[in-house]
Design a protein around this motif. Structure first.
Motif, PDB file in Angstrom:
ATOM      1  N   MET A  21       0.856  -1.199   0.000  1.00  0.00           N
ATOM      2  CA  MET A  21       0.000   0.000   0.000  1.00  0.00           C
ATOM      3  C   MET A  21       0.886   1.242   0.000  1.00  0.00           C
ATOM      4  N   ARG A  22       0.574   2.184  -0.895  1.00  0.00           N
ATOM      5  CA  ARG A  22       1.393   3.392  -0.981  1.00  0.00           C
ATOM      6  C   ARG A  22       1.095   4.324   0.195  1.00  0.00           C
ATOM      7  N   ASP A  45      -1.932   6.610  -0.040  1.00  0.00           N
ATOM      8  CA  ASP A  45      -3.150   5.811   0.068  1.00  0.00           C
ATOM      9  C   ASP A  45      -3.392   5.405   1.512  1.00  0.00           C
ATOM     10  N   THR A  63       0.076  -4.485   6.411  1.00  0.00           N
ATOM     11  CA  THR A  63      -0.720  -3.386   5.863  1.00  0.00           C
ATOM     12  C   THR A  63      -1.809  -2.982   6.851  1.00  0.00           C
TER      13      THR A  63
END
Lengths: 402, 240
Positions: free
Chosen positions: A1-2, A5, A321
């Motif tokens: 996940m960036r 984001d 995440t």
């Protein structure tokens, strides 16, 4: 996940339940605000006391006769136990020191002042014209003692505000002849009312030339010599030079004690600094409480969002995440709370300054930084447990729950 | 027959409920080839949901091996399994499981966000997918503003956005009326027509009959397989 984001996801999660987020931010804000306001109060007290002390006279070095021993019994003391007295000559000799700007000898004793049938016991201070500048005193009326030869003195006296009120009442004191001890003095000035300072209440003083005071008390010793250094950085050189001069004049013996106002100030500084620290510590407890609240709220949030966590895992989210998402959310809420608390605290300190203008209630920088830092730290530390729990959730069971 | 997409061998799944052991799956051997359309049927408690969770790597078997595209995925770490789920498997749930605070477009984008795909590419693919499913007018609606059929279409769009090899659907029409259920099944079957392996878990016989291959589960074992009706499946049956 960036990262963007992640942040957006955490923000949406936080704003998705406004009441929960608001309460959490509020708790954190109260904690940080308390630190800011309480340290502002503590540090304000410190500054206030320092200001008051500085008004006594800055760059002051005080010479006392006799050596104050702090090192226990010294065999040398058995031989030379009697200190040599400080004399007017000693005081005058100090003016030779380069770091010395001004010096004022001080001879003190109690005597009586009488005028118009009234009699009062007063503290008589014999000094010179420099005294008013060294001690930063102000005159209410008239003038101070005239400058001139320290070993002579005209029969003129300056009286404190309270002495003036009690002896002269509604009459004008200036130019009156009053008897002090066994001599008659002309009152040439009245000190402005100031209050306590260095253990003397200037309102109840009678100031006469030092030579006359010594004659009055039949002694040629001085109680103190007040020395004003040429600047703040000259205090230490002045201290050394004064010691050296007195030592030379006293047959090589260092028989005076020299205290600086800096030392007194430093003591108060330390004392009140410690108090501020203690107050900050107490306020930090509220931060810890806020941190536990963060944990509680995040745990509830994990429970409420079990299905969502299961879904995210089904969609390919790793445990890391999920943990990052929850940690980011906790950190964001803590940051928001800390910033809000900072603003509230500064506003509170500003309000105190508004209400009590004499009280410099500014929060110290270290306290603000420590408060913000602790808020972030607790928020994240207490976010680890709920985030870890979310990351470990079993997707099958999470998904089966509605 | 080495091109099997899914290959299960000797799968056991045991749950512990208090002191008793429940064999949700026992001694399961199964091969599903790429592009198949399989319905898993059976009464509740027969282990069909457990099978689906295993196939979706949401659960691990107690024994046996699961090979997905020839690769043994039972021994992968949780992180690697998450990656396989992200890239190869799409889920469609009975209760849709949309994130309520996100819009339809954001829900569809979620697998790509989790996979770390760049925003520009995401926006393009989401727009195309929403158009394919007739949802372009609903892109900014949140799930509570959508009808059940629209929600399941969003969920299917989300399941396909990463172009998975297999779609696992757990009672996809369970919360829908017959007409919308029919519509959703046609969408899933169209995907199967494009080559995506489709595995549907249902206890609806009519729904199951649409599939080209039916698996019937009973007590955690495969009771009937329409692809090999004669094969006896209790080769390693254990006494309980």
């Amino acid at each position: 996940m960036r990262t963007p984001d992640l942040i957006r996801f955490a923000r949406d999660a936080a704003t998705g339940n406004p009441l929960r987020s608001f309460l959490l931010v509020l708790a954190m804000a109260i904690g940080v605000g308390a630190v800011v306001v309480l340290t502002a109060l503590g540090d304000g007290a410190r500054r206030y006391v320092l200001n008051e002390f500085s008004s006594i006279g800055s760059n002051l070095v005080i010479v006392l006769p006799g050596r104050s021993q702090t090192g226990g019994f010294n065999p040398g003391n058995a031989v030379t136990s009697t200190p040599r007295d400080l004399t007017i000559d000693d005081a005058q000799a100090l003016l030779r020191a380069r770091a010395v700007h001004r010096a004022a000898p001080l001879a003190v004793g109690t005597s009586e002042i009488s005028f118009g049938g009234k009699l009062r016991e007063v503290m008589v201070v014999g000094t010179t014209a420099e005294f008013i500048d060294v001690r930063r005193l102000a005159l209410a009326q008239g003038r101070f003692l005239p400058a001139g030869d320290w070993r002579r003195g005209v029969s003129e006296a300056v009286i404190g505000a309270k002495v003036r009120d009690e002896m002269f009442g509604h009459e004008s004191a200036l130019g009156q002849l009053a008897r002090i001890g066994d001599r008659r003095f002309r009152i040439v000035g009245v000190l402005a009312s100031s209050g306590q300072g260095l253990g003397m209440n200037t309102d109840e003083l009678v100031i006469v030339p030092v030579a006359l005071a010594q004659a009055m008390f039949n002694s040629n010793t001085l109680f103190r010599i007040l020395v004003e250094a040429t600047g703040r950085e000259a205090i230490e050189p002045a201290k050394a030079q004064v010691t050296e001069i007195i030592k030379q004049r006293h047959d090589g013996e260092e028989d005076v004690t020299i205290i600086t106002q800096d030392a007194v100030l430093a003591t108060f500084d330390r004392l009140l600094g410690t108090m501020t620290l203690a107050v900050a510590g107490i306020a930090a407890i509220s931060l810890a409480v806020a941190g536990i609240l963060v944990m509680n709220v995040m745990l509830v949030s994990v429970t409420q969002r079990t299905a969502e966590i299961g879904l995210l895992k089904a969609l390919g989210a790793t445990g890391a995440t999920i943990r990052n998402a929850f940690l980011t959310e906790a950190a964001m809420l803590s940051v928001a709370g800390a910033l809000l608390g900072f603003v509230l605290g500064q506003a509170g300190a500003a309000l105190i300054r508004q209400l009590y203008p004499a009280y410099p209630a500014f929060p110290p920088d270290w306290a603000v930084l420590a408060g913000l830092g602790t808020a972030l730290f607790t928020g994240i530390v207490f976010g680890v447990l709920p985030a870890g729990r979310a990351a470990r959730l079993d997707p099958v069971q999470s998904l089966s729950r509605r | 027959m080495s091109a099997a997409l899914i290959e299960l061998a000797g799968i056991e799944r045991v749950f512990h409920l208090g002191d008793s052991e429940v064999h949700a799956l026992r001694c399961l051997d199964l091969r599903i080839a790429a592009g198949e359309y399989v319905a898993v049927m059976g009464p509740s408690g027969s282990g069909k949901s457990t099978l689906l969770n295993l196939l979706g790597l949401l659960d691990r078997p107690n024994a046996g091996t699961y090979r997905l595209e020839g690769r043994d995925v039972t021994t992968l770490s949780a992180e690697e399994q998450a990656r396989v789920r992200s890239e190869r498997i799409g889920f469609v749930f009975q209760s849709f499981h949309l994130v309520p605070r996100l819009t339809a477009a954001e829900n569809v984008a979620l697998p790509m966000i989790l996979a770390g795909i760049a925003p520009a590419q995401r926006a393009q693919r989401v727009a195309r997918t929403l158009r394919d499913y007739g949802l372009e007018n609903r892109a900014d609606h949140r799930p509570d503003q959508l009808s059940g059929g629209q929600r399941q279409r969003v969920a299917i769009a989300r399941a396909t956005i990463m172009q998975p090899a297999v779609i696992l659907a757990d009672e996809p029409t369970g919360n829908l009326d017959r007409a919308t259920g029919e519509e959703v099944m046609r969408l899933l079957e169209a995907l199967n027509g494009q080559g995506v392996t489709l595995i549907v878990v249902t206890h609806d016989g009519a729904l199951g009959a649409r599939a080209r291959r039916q698996l019937l589960m009973e007590d955690g074992a495969l009771a009937h397989d329409s692809a090999s009706p004669d094969e006896v499946k209790d080769a390693c049956a254990l006494p309980t």
